[in-house]
Design an enzyme around this catalytic site. Structure first.
Site, PDB file in Angstrom:
ATOM      1  CB  SER A  42      -0.942   0.001   1.203  1.00 54.27           C
ATOM      2  OG  SER A  42      -0.222  -0.192   2.408  1.00 54.27           O
ATOM      3  CG  HIS A 277      -1.589   3.724   4.140  1.00 53.86           C
ATOM      4  ND1 HIS A 277      -2.089   3.163   5.292  1.00 53.86           N
ATOM      5  CD2 HIS A 277      -1.080   2.694   3.409  1.00 53.86           C
ATOM      6  CE1 HIS A 277      -1.887   1.856   5.265  1.00 53.86           C
ATOM      7  NE2 HIS A 277      -1.276   1.547   4.131  1.00 53.86           N
TER       8      HIS A 277
END
Length: 296
Positions: A42, A277
């Site tokens: 990711s 993230h």
């Protein structure tokens, strides 16, 4: 530069504001590479809830339409490009199909490699050591103590540190696997940005206890050191996105932070985000870091 070149760490601090600010360079006129494949998890897919694309992978990979591999491919004007990156990927997903939480599986990422591939970026390892799953469960009702660290420390042994040590062989195997399938490729191993910075905590903005914020920062440093060691062992280049991202951690205000906190909302771009993230500013910085390495 060949794939056998001794690894070099491309530190954004060393090359200054060229990497820390500004846009990704425009496409070059004559492509230096003809076939680029991006592999990873990711942090390479720049997982998003607002810019998902299914051009290369299933929707469940939550791959961004503006992740750093796509920016690199565009800037290099690469004729053939395949982006295999997928959220939650581990090293085993290089050779086996990965089943995201929703939708069809992502085929083995190595399936995108060919003997004519001449540029490969790899960003993997965080899920192999359980660091992301640990961090996402580190929310705390108080700023005091280190409940997350305590949960991962058994009989005085830090399980994440053990996982990091054990993961080096997996990273080495992944890099060897790339070289076996694409012997002509220049391989760049991309490390992890500083989503948490040593000595920086900001409870309750990021609701992680102060002791756990320090612990997570230490584990990230350990992870990146392991990746550097793996790159050196195999003889590939390491792209350091950590050094230049210090000061752009989740505790910083919108427009400054490149990694979001536990609250799933981002200003870059506005909307729902994947916690802990990279946001778009982070993806842009990753792209600049990789391009600086490629063009060196």
């Amino acid at each position: 530069m060949t794939a056998s070149r001794l690894p070099q760490i491309v530190t954004a601090l060393a090359i200054g504001a060229t990497l820390s600010a500004g846009s990704v360079p425009a496409a070059s006129a004559a492509p230096a590479y003809t076939e680029y494949v991006a592999l990873g998890d990711s942090y390479s897919a720049d997982a998003t809830l607002t810019q998902i694309t299914t051009q290369f992978v299933p929707e469940g990979c939550v791959q961004s339409s503006r992740d750093y591999p796509k920016q690199v491919a565009a800037a290099l004007n690469v004729p053939v490009f395949r982006d295999a990156t997928c959220s939650s990927a581990k090293t085993v997903d290089m050779v086996g199909s990965q089943s995201p939480l929703v939708g069809p599986p992502n085929p083995p990422q190595f399936d995108r490699l060919t003997p004519t591939t001449d540029l490969v970026t790899v960003g993997i390892g965080g899920n192999d050591i359980d660091l992301m799953s640990a961090a996402l469960r580190c929310g705390s009702p108080t700023a005091f103590g280190s409940p997350c660290k305590d949960r991962w420390t058994i009989n005085g042994v830090d399980k994440i540190s053990v996982n990091i040590a054990n993961a080096q062989a997996k990273i080495v195997g992944t890099l060897d696997g790339v070289r076996e399938r694409s012997p002509r490729a220049r391989i760049l191993l991309v490390n992890f940005m500083a989503g948490v910075t040593p000595g920086v905590s900001c409870y309750p903005m990021v609701p992680i206890a102060d002791g756990d914020a320090l612990w997570l920062a230490d584990k990230l440093i350990e992870l990146n050191a392991m990746l550097a060691s793996a790159a050196s062992q195999v003889g590939v280049e390491l792209v350091d996105t950590y050094s230049g991202s210090l000061g752009h951690d989740a505790c910083q205000p919108p427009g400054v932070r490149w990694v979001e906190g536990l609250i799933p909302f981002s200003a870059d771009p506005p909307g729902l985000a994947v916690p802990l993230h990279p946001n778009q500013l982070g993806a842009d910085f990753q792209a600049r870091s990789v391009l600086a390495a490629v063009n060196d």
